[in-house]
Design a protein around this motif. Structure first.
Motif, PDB file in Angstrom:
ATOM      1  N   CYS A 110     -21.382 -19.384   7.196  1.00 20.24           N
ATOM      2  CA  CYS A 110     -20.581 -18.745   8.231  1.00 20.24           C
ATOM      3  C   CYS A 110     -21.331 -18.407   9.509  1.00 20.24           C
ATOM      4  O   CYS A 110     -22.669 -18.194   9.376  1.00 20.24           O
ATOM      5  CB  CYS A 110     -20.168 -17.230   7.769  1.00 20.24           C
ATOM      6  N   LEU A 111     -20.574 -18.597  10.806  1.00 22.07           N
ATOM      7  CA  LEU A 111     -21.423 -18.298  11.883  1.00 22.07           C
ATOM      8  C   LEU A 111     -21.647 -16.891  11.967  1.00 22.07           C
ATOM      9  O   LEU A 111     -22.729 -16.423  12.375  1.00 22.07           O
ATOM     10  CB  LEU A 111     -20.221 -18.653  13.187  1.00 22.07           C
ATOM     11  N   HIS A 112     -20.596 -16.009  11.497  1.00 16.59           N
ATOM     12  CA  HIS A 112     -20.940 -14.397  11.370  1.00 16.59           C
ATOM     13  C   HIS A 112     -19.961 -14.107  10.208  1.00 16.59           C
ATOM     14  O   HIS A 112     -18.796 -14.605   9.902  1.00 16.59           O
ATOM     15  CB  HIS A 112     -20.328 -13.860  12.434  1.00 16.59           C
ATOM     16  N   GLN A 113     -20.357 -13.436   9.111  1.00 13.57           N
ATOM     17  CA  GLN A 113     -19.680 -12.555   7.973  1.00 13.57           C
ATOM     18  C   GLN A 113     -20.197 -11.197   8.089  1.00 13.57           C
ATOM     19  O   GLN A 113     -21.562 -11.013   7.743  1.00 13.57           O
ATOM     20  CB  GLN A 113     -19.926 -13.453   6.926  1.00 13.57           C
ATOM     21  N   GLY A 114     -19.455 -10.268   7.930  1.00 12.44           N
ATOM     22  CA  GLY A 114     -20.079  -8.823   7.569  1.00 12.44           C
ATOM     23  C   GLY A 114     -18.961  -7.799   7.997  1.00 12.44           C
ATOM     24  O   GLY A 114     -17.729  -8.202   8.358  1.00 12.44           O
ATOM     25  N   THR A 115     -19.416  -6.558   7.959  1.00  9.61           N
ATOM     26  CA  THR A 115     -18.613  -5.541   8.046  1.00  9.61           C
ATOM     27  C   THR A 115     -19.267  -4.734   9.177  1.00  9.61           C
ATOM     28  O   THR A 115     -20.458  -4.651   9.131  1.00  9.61           O
ATOM     29  CB  THR A 115     -18.563  -4.618   6.862  1.00  9.61           C
ATOM     30  N   THR A 116     -18.563  -4.268  10.081  1.00  9.01           N
ATOM     31  CA  THR A 116     -18.997  -3.441  11.376  1.00  9.01           C
ATOM     32  C   THR A 116     -18.429  -2.022  11.123  1.00  9.01           C
ATOM     33  O   THR A 116     -17.190  -1.978  11.068  1.00  9.01           O
ATOM     34  CB  THR A 116     -18.779  -3.956  12.493  1.00  9.01           C
ATOM     35  N   ASP A 117     -19.464  -1.046  10.837  1.00 10.91           N
ATOM     36  CA  ASP A 117     -18.668   0.441  10.635  1.00 10.91           C
ATOM     37  C   ASP A 117     -18.653   1.039  11.606  1.00 10.91           C
ATOM     38  O   ASP A 117     -19.641   1.098  12.400  1.00 10.91           O
ATOM     39  CB  ASP A 117     -19.657   0.944   9.503  1.00 10.91           C
ATOM     40  N   TYR A 118     -17.492   1.663  12.308  1.00  9.02           N
ATOM     41  CA  TYR A 118     -17.422   2.255  13.610  1.00  9.02           C
ATOM     42  C   TYR A 118     -17.292   3.818  13.407  1.00  9.02           C
ATOM     43  O   TYR A 118     -16.860   4.563  14.120  1.00  9.02           O
ATOM     44  CB  TYR A 118     -16.131   1.746  14.320  1.00  9.02           C
ATOM     45  N   GLY A 119     -17.649   4.242  12.348  1.00  8.05           N
ATOM     46  CA  GLY A 119     -17.778   5.765  11.907  1.00  8.05           C
ATOM     47  C   GLY A 119     -16.299   6.403  11.591  1.00  8.05           C
ATOM     48  O   GLY A 119     -15.359   5.711  11.262  1.00  8.05           O
TER      49      GLY A 119
END
Length: 140
Positions: A110-119
């Motif tokens: 993947c160019l990007h794969q993941g989770t960003t947690d915003y709180g």
């Protein structure tokens, strides 16, 4: 942010707002199910607006021709609410927000794969100033 009443005894529909300020892009995502993804139309807008994604435009358009949609495992941006609680007082809502991303995933790369947690947030519409009653937080 809080959406319009759904007719269920004062309950409201929740919406998230995804923003890319440097591109002047904003997407509204309804969160009735707790997790919603950008539409294929929204993803095509991202594809056109982000230069790093331009090399993938041909493959994405071929996928749409072949399957009729963009597979989530290839390209998706999904807003997810978790640990959501209402109450105990009327108008109280708490929870956490994350963005799950798959960006140009081909053959397990993947160019990007993941989770960003915003709180997390806590919002009480009964005590909020009327102008603030439509917002539970800003997420970018």
């Amino acid at each position: 942010r809080r959406g319009s009443p759904d007719g269920g005894g004062g309950a409201t529909q929740l919406d998230a707002e995804l923003s890319i300020p440097d591109k002047d892009l904003t997407f509204d995502v309804p969160l009735g199910k707790g997790r919603e993804c950008l539409t294929d139309t929204d993803l095509l807008i991202l594809l056109a607006m982000i230069p790093q994604l331009a090399p993938y435009e041909k493959q994405i358009k071929q996928l749409i021709e072949l399957r009729g949609f963009i597979p989530a495992k290839v390209f998706s941006e999904c807003v997810r609410l978790y640990n959501v609680t209402r109450g105990p007082a009327p108008g109280e809502l708490s929870g956490c927000v994350a963005l799950d991303s798959n960006v140009m995933c081909w053959k397990d790369k993947c160019l990007h794969q993941g989770t960003t947690d915003y709180g997390c947030f806590h919002h009480n519409t009964t005590k909020a100033h009327p102008a603030a009653a439509n917002s539970v937080g800003a997420y970018q």
